[in-house]
Design a protein around this motif. Structure first.
Motif, PDB file in Angstrom:
ATOM      1  N   LEU A  49     -12.136  -7.794  10.666  1.00 36.54           N
ATOM      2  CA  LEU A  49     -11.011  -6.862  10.606  1.00 36.54           C
ATOM      3  C   LEU A  49      -9.681  -7.592  10.766  1.00 36.54           C
ATOM      4  O   LEU A  49      -8.724  -7.339  10.032  1.00 36.54           O
ATOM      5  N   ASN A  50      -9.628  -8.527  11.690  1.00 34.64           N
ATOM      6  CA  ASN A  50      -8.402  -9.293  11.912  1.00 34.64           C
ATOM      7  C   ASN A  50      -8.049 -10.179  10.722  1.00 34.64           C
ATOM      8  O   ASN A  50      -6.891 -10.527  10.533  1.00 34.64           O
ATOM      9  N   ALA A  51      -9.049 -10.545   9.941  1.00 34.85           N
ATOM     10  CA  ALA A  51      -8.811 -11.425   8.793  1.00 34.85           C
ATOM     11  C   ALA A  51      -8.412 -10.661   7.535  1.00 34.85           C
ATOM     12  O   ALA A  51      -8.069 -11.268   6.529  1.00 34.85           O
ATOM     13  N   GLU A  52      -8.475  -9.349   7.584  1.00 32.15           N
ATOM     14  CA  GLU A  52      -8.140  -8.557   6.407  1.00 32.15           C
ATOM     15  C   GLU A  52      -6.622  -8.458   6.247  1.00 32.15           C
ATOM     16  O   GLU A  52      -5.909  -8.140   7.173  1.00 32.15           O
ATOM     17  N   LEU A  53      -6.172  -8.755   5.063  1.00 32.90           N
ATOM     18  CA  LEU A  53      -4.758  -8.639   4.719  1.00 32.90           C
ATOM     19  C   LEU A  53      -4.660  -7.746   3.498  1.00 32.90           C
ATOM     20  O   LEU A  53      -5.506  -7.808   2.605  1.00 32.90           O
ATOM     21  N   ASP A  54      -3.641  -6.921   3.440  1.00 32.22           N
ATOM     22  CA  ASP A  54      -3.405  -6.050   2.290  1.00 32.22           C
ATOM     23  C   ASP A  54      -4.610  -5.170   1.976  1.00 32.22           C
ATOM     24  O   ASP A  54      -5.071  -5.086   0.854  1.00 32.22           O
ATOM     25  N   THR A  55      -5.134  -4.548   3.007  1.00 30.39           N
ATOM     26  CA  THR A  55      -6.233  -3.608   2.828  1.00 30.39           C
ATOM     27  C   THR A  55      -5.794  -2.255   3.352  1.00 30.39           C
ATOM     28  O   THR A  55      -4.744  -2.114   3.973  1.00 30.39           O
ATOM     29  N   GLU A  56      -6.615  -1.272   3.160  1.00 30.41           N
ATOM     30  CA  GLU A  56      -6.308   0.066   3.655  1.00 30.41           C
ATOM     31  C   GLU A  56      -6.155   0.051   5.169  1.00 30.41           C
ATOM     32  O   GLU A  56      -5.266   0.684   5.722  1.00 30.41           O
TER      33      GLU A  56
ATOM     34  N   GLY B 181      -9.620  -6.063  -0.293  1.00 30.11           N
ATOM     35  CA  GLY B 181      -8.342  -6.639   0.093  1.00 30.11           C
ATOM     36  C   GLY B 181      -8.453  -8.145   0.109  1.00 30.11           C
ATOM     37  O   GLY B 181      -9.431  -8.716  -0.354  1.00 30.11           O
ATOM     38  N   ILE B 182      -7.472  -8.759   0.643  1.00 32.60           N
ATOM     39  CA  ILE B 182      -7.457 -10.212   0.736  1.00 32.60           C
ATOM     40  C   ILE B 182      -7.950 -10.597   2.119  1.00 32.60           C
ATOM     41  O   ILE B 182      -7.507 -10.039   3.121  1.00 32.60           O
ATOM     42  N   ILE B 183      -8.863 -11.540   2.173  1.00 31.58           N
ATOM     43  CA  ILE B 183      -9.384 -12.040   3.444  1.00 31.58           C
ATOM     44  C   ILE B 183      -8.673 -13.347   3.770  1.00 31.58           C
ATOM     45  O   ILE B 183      -8.586 -14.242   2.939  1.00 31.58           O
TER      46      ILE B 183
ATOM     47  N   ALA C  47      -5.130  -2.396   7.046  1.00 23.70           N
ATOM     48  CA  ALA C  47      -3.844  -3.012   7.380  1.00 23.70           C
ATOM     49  C   ALA C  47      -2.713  -2.026   7.151  1.00 23.70           C
ATOM     50  O   ALA C  47      -1.790  -1.922   7.960  1.00 23.70           O
ATOM     51  N   ARG C  48      -2.776  -1.262   6.055  1.00 24.54           N
ATOM     52  CA  ARG C  48      -1.730  -0.267   5.785  1.00 24.54           C
ATOM     53  C   ARG C  48      -1.758   0.841   6.834  1.00 24.54           C
ATOM     54  O   ARG C  48      -0.718   1.300   7.283  1.00 24.54           O
ATOM     55  N   GLN C  49      -2.960   1.259   7.248  1.00 26.67           N
ATOM     56  CA  GLN C  49      -3.059   2.286   8.284  1.00 26.67           C
ATOM     57  C   GLN C  49      -2.470   1.786   9.591  1.00 26.67           C
ATOM     58  O   GLN C  49      -1.741   2.495  10.258  1.00 26.67           O
ATOM     59  N   ARG C  50      -2.785   0.539   9.948  1.00 29.18           N
ATOM     60  CA  ARG C  50      -2.245  -0.005  11.199  1.00 29.18           C
ATOM     61  C   ARG C  50      -0.729  -0.038  11.143  1.00 29.18           C
ATOM     62  O   ARG C  50      -0.060   0.288  12.102  1.00 29.18           O
TER      63      ARG C  50
END
Length: 182
Positions: free
Chosen positions: A157-164, A83-85, A166-169
């Protein structure tokens, strides 16, 4: 590349050819009188774009060793998370590492009651946290407690954007909203 601000002898803020701000890592890039034109781009080891201005002041307060560790971990996180960090992770993680080292030296113990839950739910971030502890040991010769893995992993984890994750959250938040609307 125009160097406009020195954070230390090896980390500077520069403007690239398009006028974009970029944090530059490289041996001795901050040694010259500022501002100057950096023409030998072989001196540039790493670059980080899009770091928010509110974090720029923190570079001078964070140890160079913690910044170097954070840079390695950010690079690993980019490869492993698909994903994007968030580019600010470089600064926030380095600051967190400095704080971990300070706590260790003052003998403050941090508990991580959700250690095993975090390990099961976020194995990539957990492994990155373990790798960070290894880098801290290699750099500072300090063996931080394993409980620090969770705090480091949470930063990632907080820095992850557009990852699985983030979609789950987002999906969990939507389910919670639906349940409370009933």
């Amino acid at each position: 590349m125009r160097v406009v601000r020195r954070f230390n002898n090896n980390i500077v803020l520069a403007l690239d050819g398009r006028g974009n701000e970029v944090v530059v890592f490289g041996k001795g890039v901050g040694f010259r009188e500022i501002p100057y034109e950096l023409t030998d781009l072989s001196a540039v080891e790493k670059t980080y774009y899009q770091i928010e201005n509110r974090y720029m002041g923190m570079f001078s307060a964070i140890s160079e060793q913690s910044l170097e560790i954070a840079a390695k971990v950010v690079d690993l996180a980019r490869k492993r998370t698909q994903g994007i960090i968030n580019p600010n992770l470089l600064v926030t993680l380095a600051d967190h590492i400095d704080f971990c080292v300070e706590r260790y030296r003052k003998n403050y113990i941090v508990q991580a009651p959700l250690f095993y839950d975090f390990e099961q739910m976020y194995p990539v971030e957990f492994e990155l946290g373990k790798e960070t502890l290894r880098l801290v040991y290699e750099t500072f010769r300090l063996r931080l407690l394993n409980s620090e893995i969770v705090g480091i992993g949470m930063n990632i984890l907080n820095a992850e954007l557009d990852t699985e994750h983030a979609r789950q959250r987002k999906s969990w938040d939507g389910e919670i909203e639906e349940m409370t609307a009933i």
